[in-house]
Design an enzyme around this catalytic site. Structure first.
Site, mmCIF file in Angstrom:
data_model
loop_
_atom_site.group_PDB
_atom_site.id
_atom_site.type_symbol
_atom_site.label_atom_id
_atom_site.label_comp_id
_atom_site.label_asym_id
_atom_site.label_seq_id
_atom_site.Cartn_x
_atom_site.Cartn_y
_atom_site.Cartn_z
ATOM 1 N N ASP A 9 -9.106 4.218 -1.700
ATOM 2 C CA ASP A 9 -10.007 4.653 -0.620
ATOM 3 C C ASP A 9 -11.307 5.251 -1.142
ATOM 4 O O ASP A 9 -11.487 6.475 -1.176
ATOM 5 C CB ASP A 9 -9.272 5.642 0.280
ATOM 6 N N ASP B 80 0.847 -1.198 0.000
ATOM 7 C CA ASP B 80 0.000 0.000 0.000
ATOM 8 C C ASP B 80 0.881 1.246 0.000
ATOM 9 O O ASP B 80 2.096 1.151 0.145
ATOM 10 C CB ASP B 80 -0.891 -0.054 1.258
ATOM 11 N N GLU C 171 2.538 4.972 -4.150
ATOM 12 C CA GLU C 171 2.548 5.904 -5.305
ATOM 13 C C GLU C 171 3.920 6.538 -5.497
ATOM 14 O O GLU C 171 4.259 6.831 -6.636
ATOM 15 C CB GLU C 171 1.483 6.976 -5.113
HETATM 16 C C1 GLC Z 1 -4.535 3.630 2.986
HETATM 17 C C2 GLC Z 1 -5.155 2.443 2.280
HETATM 18 C C3 GLC Z 1 -6.229 1.847 3.150
HETATM 19 C C4 GLC Z 1 -5.619 1.440 4.480
HETATM 20 C C5 GLC Z 1 -4.987 2.652 5.159
HETATM 21 C C6 GLC Z 1 -4.252 2.280 6.432
HETATM 22 O O1 GLC Z 1 -5.442 4.658 3.123
HETATM 23 O O2 GLC Z 1 -5.660 2.807 1.040
HETATM 24 O O3 GLC Z 1 -6.829 0.739 2.519
HETATM 25 O O4 GLC Z 1 -6.608 0.903 5.307
HETATM 26 O O5 GLC Z 1 -4.056 3.247 4.279
HETATM 27 O O6 GLC Z 1 -3.240 1.385 6.169
#
Ligand code: GLC
Length: 775
Positions: free
Chosen positions: A497, A409, A412
């Site tokens: 998100d 995650d 980017e």
């Molecule tokens: C980012 C991700 C989300 C995750 C959060 C905390 O916003 O897109 O899915 O729950 O980080 O890790």
């Protein structure tokens, strides 16, 4: 303004668009080559500025090397480095692991492509012209027929047709998923232009910022603006049909290997289940309520201070035991891993990475520091092969604990203070050393903006390679938020998100359709919505659509109310359960679709135009879709609704239970009550359906019902061990099943897998009868 003045004004406007082409300052090298891929004519134009020594290498390609003619990743490039990564024994042991690249699924891409030089006067499709208009700016102008439609480009906050808007491709963590959002987390510079059933396509292989103006001024012109000081490769595909474009594109950029079967089941996630007791409680709720689920996902709070490759000894004191106990109850565990490594000299991962120069740097060579979950953090430089190898090896921490899959995650990469490091109206790139940080590409140092769009791809690649090296006999599962063309080789994606809004439920359809057309079959969005509070009705409707998302996960933010299937009323729970059970019943069909993707590149979620290219009406539809060829999904995406219009293309269509049938070629007003699967089945299809089960592990022994829709039908049934790569050596079974004049036949196409005992039956005209699959 009168009509004549209006016309004049328009003429002036389009002349302006013409004139706004700037002078061409290009004086570098070019190469134009041609080939055919899966019967599709393909031209490849490479260009590199005078001060760049070599033609550009490909950033995206499965078969990547500088000529694009290799057929698998070069093992040498992936060799584990000889440097010492510290005296920690575990580290030592890990770096001795070697990935087994023989198992590369590129096998399905069937070897190399021969490129032939093409004459400089070869006309380019879409009347494309290109020029370099400044040291770091390129323009590609092309024409769009008035009734041409534009698809793909990866993750776009848009309906299916991307025309009449500007689309910026520069990976960005922007959680406001509203209509006007432009850059998103994923950039795939592959555009399909559809014109009356015939397609051509462009793939501009450069990970630098691109803006695709798809006739925003309604002048019939398209323009790509690329900001890069380096070279690029432009692939021009076509003419051909829509499936041909995706097939050829995925032959170039690679296809998704078969996911592990468990990853196709229901996944439950939350930011965050904060401690092991909560995780145990959630898991046991699933089992006691008999709601099918395969996977529990652990978000950032499982870690110690958000340090990746750690777990909190306080909140998860028996982490390994927890995973093993969950395993004994048939749950897999997926954990999140962010790229941000906490800047802390006492932290082994930081120390190691710094010592070996594996992080992105400032212009004076120091690790670049930014703010993410752990506070001050450094970022691994994933374009550097040594970093990928090192990162891959770190995952031994998780595999030793029994973690099944990795969720990458914030890649980017997302930085709290600097989500938009390049001004959206920038017309040129700043110099390399002023592009947030520097990276070390194989061809030399490079400013981050030049390669930003492959940060997530390369992180996923390192993760995939790590899991593969550490568990060579198992298909890795990696999920990523950020991506570039070719991501399907390494990871599933979800679209970030979103919100618990009905609009976003509806929007997920065209967004995922465009992802599939961009070569990424294994995709989904957070079921129930990430931000804001979900409601009982929205959750039920989201599951009704979500069971058809190839990636099937319920996830939400810590700020939202709970949205596990039982979080609302028992009535809502009953509906969610019934829907999730259907996902599991459909698994044999879903497996066959993934197998089909591996061979042809076809996505699972397909726009109507995929199978009905001559149906002008079907082409425009993006609130319903085809799941494979046989299932048409038309979900309810508005609050309080139980009916909707559904467009059925030519032929007859049946309700999922086979009890009702409808004439195609027109709109129908249909009713889908809460908890009902909003799908119809094509006449002449045979769906292989499993029994209801609690996890995918039960699939191997589940009886299979071949449900024939109509007087006669055809279908496929695929099975393998669901976990290894043996299927690449032919260890799978596949039958073509048919019913003609009431007689069932199962013709084996492959019988390489020693199949478990199970029962088969045919459901035909409302009656069941046992059938045999003869070997
Ligand atoms: C980012 C991700 C989300 C995750 C959060 C905390 O916003 O897109 O899915 O729950 O980080 O890790």
């Amino acid at each position: 303004m009168g009509t004549a003045e209006w016309r004049d004004a328009r003429r002036v406007r389009s002349r302006r668009a013409e004139n706004d082409r700037e002078d061409n300052i290009f004086n570098g090298g070019t190469r134009l080559e041609s080939t055919r891929i899966d019967g599709v004519p393909v031209l490849r134009l490479s260009a590199w500025p005078a001060n760049v020594a070599n033609p550009p290498h490909s950033f995206a390609l499965a078969l990547a090397d500088s000529t694009g003619s290799g057929s698998a990743p070069d093992p040498a490039e992936n060799d584990w480095p000889d440097e010492d990564f510290g005296d920690d024994d575990e580290q030592e042991e890990r770096r001795n692991l070697r990935p087994d690249f023989k198992r590369d699924f590129a096998e399905y891409s069937e070897g190399s492509t021969d490129w032939e030089p093409a004459g400089a006067t070869t006309p380019l499709p879409l009347k494309l012209e290109w020029r370099q208009t400044a040291e770091s700016r390129w323009q590609f102008d092309f024409q769009l027929e008035p009734d041409a439609r534009c698809f793909a480009l990866g993750e776009r906050q848009s309906g299916l047709n991307l025309r009449s808007a500007v689309h910026t491709l520069f990976n960005t963590d922007d959680d406001k998923h509203i209509e006007s959002i432009d850059s998103m987390y994923i950039s795939i510079p592959f555009l399909i232009v559809w014109h009356r059933g015939q397609c051509s396509a462009l793939f501009l292989d450069s990970p630098a910022r691109q803006k695709w103006d798809l006739d925003a001024e309604l002048t019939g012109n398209g323009r790509i603006e690329l900001l890069s000081r380096r070279g690029w490769q432009l692939y021009m595909l076509g003419p051909g049909r829509l499936p041909d474009m995706v097939s050829a594109f995925t032959k170039v950029t690679g296809r998704s290997p078969l996911p592990p079967l468990w990853a196709l089941g229901h996944q439950q996630s939350r930011w965050s289940y904060p401690d092991q007791d909560t995780v145990i409680r959630i898991a046991s709720e699933f089992r006691s309520r008999q709601i099918p689920c395969d996977t529990i996902v652990l978000d950032i709070d499982y870690m110690e201070d958000y340090r990746v490759f750690t777990y909190s000894k306080e909140r998860f004191p028996e982490f390994k035991q927890l995973i093993s106990d969950l395993g004994n109850n048939d749950f897999k565990v997926v954990v999140i891993v962010d790229p941000g490594v906490k800047k802390d000299v006492k932290y082994q991962v930081f120390k190691d990475g710094k010592k070996h120069g594996l992080f992105c740097t400032t212009s004076d060579g120091k690790p670049f520091v930014g703010e993410v979950w752990p506070g001050a953090s450094v970022l691994p430089d994933f374009v550097k092969p040594e970093t990928r190898t090192w990162w891959a090896a770190q995952h031994g921490f998780y595999t030793d604990l029994g973690v099944a899959g990795i969720w990458t995650d914030m890649n980017e990469p997302s930085l709290f203070q600097n989500q938009r490091p390049l001004d959206k109206d920038a017309k040129e790139l700043p110099p390399d050393n002023r592009q947030l940080f520097m990276q070390q590409a194989p061809e030399g140092p490079v400013g981050h903006f030049e390669v930003r769009n492959v940060y997530g791809l390369q992180m996923s690649r390192a993760t995939y390679d790590g899991l593969l090296a550490l568990r060579p006999r198992e298909r890795p599962f990696v999920l990523t938020r950020s991506a570039y063309a070719g991501i399907q080789r390494y990871a599933a994606v979800w679209l970030g998100d979103n919100r618990s809004w009905w609009e976003q439920l509806a929007r997920s359809i065209p967004m995922l359709l465009n992802m599939g057309l961009s070569g990424v079959p294994f995709c989904g969005v957070d079921i129930g919505g990430f931000y804001e509070d979900c409601s009982a009705e929205l959750l039920v409707r989201w599951y009704a659509l979500g069971i058809f998302y190839p990636f099937f996960r319920n996830h939400c933010s810590r700020l939202s109310c709970s949205q596990e299937p039982w979080a609302f009323s028992p009535v809502a729970e009953g509906h969610c359960k019934a829907l999730i059970e259907w996902r599991y019943r459909l698994l044999p069909y879903i497996q066959q679709l993934f197998f089909e993707h591996a061979r042809t590149g076809a996505p699972l979620m397909r726009p109507m135009a995929w199978h009905y290219p001559d149906d002008e009406f079907a082409v425009e539809i993006d609130d319903q879709f085809l799941f494979g060829e046989d299932i048409l999904v038309a979900p309810i995406v508005q609050r309080g609704r139980t009916t909707r219009s559904v467009y059925l293309p030519e032929g007859r269509w049946h309700s999922l239970d086979g009890k009702q049938s409808f004439e195609g070629g027109r709109l129908h007003k249909m009713r889908f009550g809460l908890g009902q699967v909003p799908a119809l089945v094509r006449d002449g299809a045979i769906l292989p359906l499993a029994d209801v089960m609690q996890t995918t592990r039960e699939l191997a022994k589940s009886p299979i019902t071949f449900h024939c829709y109509g007087d006669s039908g055809r279908g496929y049934f695929y099975e393998d061990d669901g976990i290894s790569f043996e299927y690449l050596d032919g260890d799978f079974n596949q039958w073509r099943v048919s019913v003609e004049n009431g007689t069932f036949r199962a013709q084996p196409m492959s019988l390489g897998f020693e199949r478990p005992e199970r029962k088969y039956q045919l459901l035909y005209k409302g009656k069941s009868q046992p059938v045999q699959l003869i070997i």
